[in-house]
Design a protein around this motif. Structure first.
Motif, PDB file in Angstrom:
ATOM      1  N   TYR A 188       0.780  -1.078   0.159  1.00  0.00           N
ATOM      2  CA  TYR A 188       0.033  -0.049   0.100  1.00  0.00           C
ATOM      3  C   TYR A 188       0.933   1.278   0.018  1.00  0.00           C
ATOM      4  CZ  TYR A 188      -3.108   3.807   1.529  1.00  0.00           C
ATOM      5  OH  TYR A 188      -3.696   4.896   1.444  1.00  0.00           O
ATOM      6  N   ASP A 189       0.530   1.914  -1.178  1.00  0.00           N
ATOM      7  CA  ASP A 189       1.673   3.298  -0.917  1.00  0.00           C
ATOM      8  C   ASP A 189       0.775   4.422  -0.356  1.00  0.00           C
ATOM      9  OD1 ASP A 189       2.866   5.680  -2.067  1.00  0.00           O
ATOM     10  OD2 ASP A 189       3.105   4.884  -4.124  1.00  0.00           O
ATOM     11  N   THR A 190       1.467   4.726   0.716  1.00  0.00           N
ATOM     12  CA  THR A 190       0.884   5.861   1.569  1.00  0.00           C
ATOM     13  C   THR A 190       0.937   7.256   0.886  1.00  0.00           C
ATOM     14  OG1 THR A 190       2.900   6.274   2.688  1.00  0.00           O
ATOM     15  CG2 THR A 190       1.264   4.758   3.740  1.00  0.00           C
ATOM     16  N   GLU A 191       1.900   7.313   0.144  1.00  0.00           N
ATOM     17  CA  GLU A 191       1.906   8.771  -0.777  1.00  0.00           C
ATOM     18  C   GLU A 191       0.962   9.006  -1.660  1.00  0.00           C
ATOM     19  OE1 GLU A 191       5.847   9.713  -2.242  1.00  0.00           O
ATOM     20  OE2 GLU A 191       6.580   9.359   0.307  1.00  0.00           O
ATOM     21  N   GLU A 192       0.439   7.890  -2.334  1.00  0.00           N
ATOM     22  CA  GLU A 192      -0.275   7.838  -3.627  1.00  0.00           C
ATOM     23  C   GLU A 192      -1.691   7.214  -3.236  1.00  0.00           C
ATOM     24  OE1 GLU A 192       0.137   9.677  -6.248  1.00  0.00           O
ATOM     25  OE2 GLU A 192       2.416   9.824  -5.994  1.00  0.00           O
TER      26      GLU A 192
ATOM     27  N   GLN B 228      -6.184   1.928   8.163  1.00  0.00           N
ATOM     28  CA  GLN B 228      -5.150   2.516   9.161  1.00  0.00           C
ATOM     29  C   GLN B 228      -5.014   3.721   8.462  1.00  0.00           C
ATOM     30  OE1 GLN B 228      -1.932  -0.158   8.842  1.00  0.00           O
ATOM     31  NE2 GLN B 228      -2.714  -1.507  10.576  1.00  0.00           N
ATOM     32  N   ASP B 229      -4.541   4.191   7.160  1.00  0.00           N
ATOM     33  CA  ASP B 229      -4.006   5.363   6.900  1.00  0.00           C
ATOM     34  C   ASP B 229      -5.276   6.342   6.771  1.00  0.00           C
ATOM     35  OD1 ASP B 229      -2.217   7.040   5.860  1.00  0.00           O
ATOM     36  OD2 ASP B 229      -2.856   6.687   3.518  1.00  0.00           O
ATOM     37  N   GLN B 230      -6.727   5.899   6.292  1.00  0.00           N
ATOM     38  CA  GLN B 230      -7.593   6.855   6.486  1.00  0.00           C
ATOM     39  C   GLN B 230      -7.952   7.215   7.762  1.00  0.00           C
ATOM     40  OE1 GLN B 230     -11.208   4.803   4.612  1.00  0.00           O
ATOM     41  NE2 GLN B 230      -9.834   4.148   2.876  1.00  0.00           N
TER      42      GLN B 230
ATOM     43  N   ASP C 296      -3.427   8.414   9.406  1.00  0.00           N
ATOM     44  CA  ASP C 296      -2.534   8.934   8.850  1.00  0.00           C
ATOM     45  C   ASP C 296      -1.122   8.351   9.005  1.00  0.00           C
ATOM     46  OD1 ASP C 296      -1.005  10.373   7.115  1.00  0.00           O
ATOM     47  OD2 ASP C 296      -0.871  12.171   8.273  1.00  0.00           O
ATOM     48  N   LEU C 297      -0.608   7.279   8.175  1.00  0.00           N
ATOM     49  CA  LEU C 297       0.555   6.469   8.452  1.00  0.00           C
ATOM     50  C   LEU C 297       1.612   7.151   7.904  1.00  0.00           C
ATOM     51  CD1 LEU C 297      -0.757   3.072   7.184  1.00  0.00           C
ATOM     52  CD2 LEU C 297      -0.835   3.901   9.441  1.00  0.00           C
ATOM     53  N   ASP C 298       1.677   8.278   7.236  1.00  0.00           N
ATOM     54  CA  ASP C 298       2.800   9.082   6.756  1.00  0.00           C
ATOM     55  C   ASP C 298       2.917  10.187   8.132  1.00  0.00           C
ATOM     56  OD1 ASP C 298       4.111   8.289   4.406  1.00  0.00           O
ATOM     57  OD2 ASP C 298       2.511   9.583   3.512  1.00  0.00           O
ATOM     58  N   ARG C 299       4.006   9.821   8.974  1.00  0.00           N
ATOM     59  CA  ARG C 299       4.201  10.471  10.221  1.00  0.00           C
ATOM     60  C   ARG C 299       5.747  11.182  10.089  1.00  0.00           C
ATOM     61  NH1 ARG C 299       0.557   8.933  14.247  1.00  0.00           N
ATOM     62  NH2 ARG C 299       1.847  10.231  15.813  1.00  0.00           N
TER      63      ARG C 299
END
Length: 272
Positions: A15-19, A46-48, A51-54
Motif C-alpha cells: 500500500y503506497d501511503t503517498e499515492e 489505517q491510513d484513512q 495517517d501513516l505518513d508521520r
C-alpha cells in the motif's frame, strides 16, 4: 545490500501511503494473493483513520519509526491471520505452499541480520497488537496509532508500553574517533542482534533484558567502519549482566569488540 534486494523476491503487494494506491502483483486471485490483499487493505483503512505518513516520527534518530511500524504491521498481520484462519483447510494449505515458494526465491547470500531487522515489525508487532486488544479492545489498539510506542523494548515487552511508565533514559552521545557517518539509537533489539552473533539466543535475551537507553556513533577508520555504543540499564544487576555477556562475547570475537565503562555505563566499541 539494499532493502530492494532483500524484499523484491517475496513482495506480493503493498500500500503506497503517498499515492493512496494498493498494488498487488500477479494475474490470479490465489489464496495467498487474497491474504496479501487483506493485509494491504488493512493498511489503507489505517491510513484513512490515523495517517501513516508521520514525519514527526520518521525524522527522529531513535527507534520511533520502527516501533510505529510494529503497530502498523502488527495490526495488519493480526487481521491477515484472522482471515487466513477463516478459509477452508484446502485454501489454507495452498496459501502456505505459495508463501513457502516465495520464500525459496530469496537470495540466501543476504546477511541474516537484514532479515531480522526487516522482520521485526512482522514478528513482534502482532504480539503487541494482540495484547493491546486483549487489554482494552479495538479502542486500545487505536490509541496505539495515536500515541505509538517509541522503542523496540516497548514492542518486545508490551506490558511496559501498556503500563505507560517505561521511557528511555537519557544517555550522553559517544564521541567518534574519526569523521562521523551515522548516529542514533541501537535499542534492545539491536543489542540482541549483536549478542546473538556471540552467544546462545536465550542467553542474549537475558543479557539485554533491562535495557534503559543507549546512543551510538559510527565513523570510518582507514578501510574499516567503527561503531561505539553507550548503554545504560535499568538496574546495577542488569548493567553487570550485560557487561559480562559483552565481555565474554568480545573474547570470542578475537578482539573486534571491546567493552569498557563504569558502574552505570557500558561502552562497546567495534571496528570491522
Amino acid at each position: 545490500y539494499e532493502l530492494m534486494d532483500v524484499e523484491s523476491g517475496s513482495v506480493v503487494g503493498f500500500y503506497d501511503t503517498e499515492e493512496d494506491d494498493l498494488v498487488v502483483r500477479g494475474d490470479s486471485f490465489s489464496p495467498y494473493v487474497k491474504s496479501t490483499f487483506v493485509h494491504e487493505l488493512t493498511h489503507a483503512l489505517q491510513d484513512q483513520h490515523f495517517d501513516l505518513d508521520r514525519e514527526d516520527i520518521d525524522d527522529r534518530d531513535d527507534e520511533g519509526s520502527t516501533a510505529f511500524s510494529s503497530v502498523i504491521e502488527g495490526d495488519a498481520v493480526r487481521i491477515e491471520q484472522m482471515y487466513g484462519a477463516s478459509l477452508p483447510e484446502a485454501e489454507q494449505k495452498e496459501m502456505e505452499r505459495e508463501e513457502a515458494a516465495l520464500g525459496g526465491s530469496i537470495d540466501r547470500d543476504i546477511p541474516q541480520v537484514l532479515f531480522d531487522l526487516i522482520g521485526f515489525p512482522y514478528i513482534f508487532g502482532p504480539i503487541l497488537a494482540n495484547q493491546l486488544v486483549e487489554k482494552g479492545g479495538q479502542a486500545r489498539l487505536d490509541e496505539a496509532f495515536r500515541v505509538p510506542p517509541s522503542t523496540s523494548e516497548q514492542v518486545m515487552h508490551p506490558d511496559l508500553y501498556v503500563a505507560d511508565g517505561e521511557v528511555p533514559l537519557e544517555v550522553d552521545d559517544p564521541k567518534p574517533a574519526g569523521k562521523e557517518i551515522d548516529a542514533g539509537v541501537i535499542g534492545e533489539f539491536g543489542l540482541l542482534l549483536v549478542l546473538n552473533e556471540l552467544m546462545e539466543t536465550s542467553d542474549a535475551f537475558r543479557a539485554v533484558r533491562g535495557w534503559g537507553g543507549d546512543r551510538y556513533v559510527a565513523w570510518n577508520e582507514d578501510d574499516r567502519t567503527c561503531v561505539r555504543i553507550h548503554v545504560v540499564m535499568d538496574t546495577a544487576r542488569d548493567t553487570t549482566e550485560l557487561r559480562e555477556a559483552l565481555k565474554n562475547g568480545g573474547r570470542e570475537s578475537g578482539g573486534r569488540l571491546r567493552v569498557s565503562g563504569d558502574d552505570d555505563l557500558v561502552v562497546v566499541t567495534s571496528c570491522a
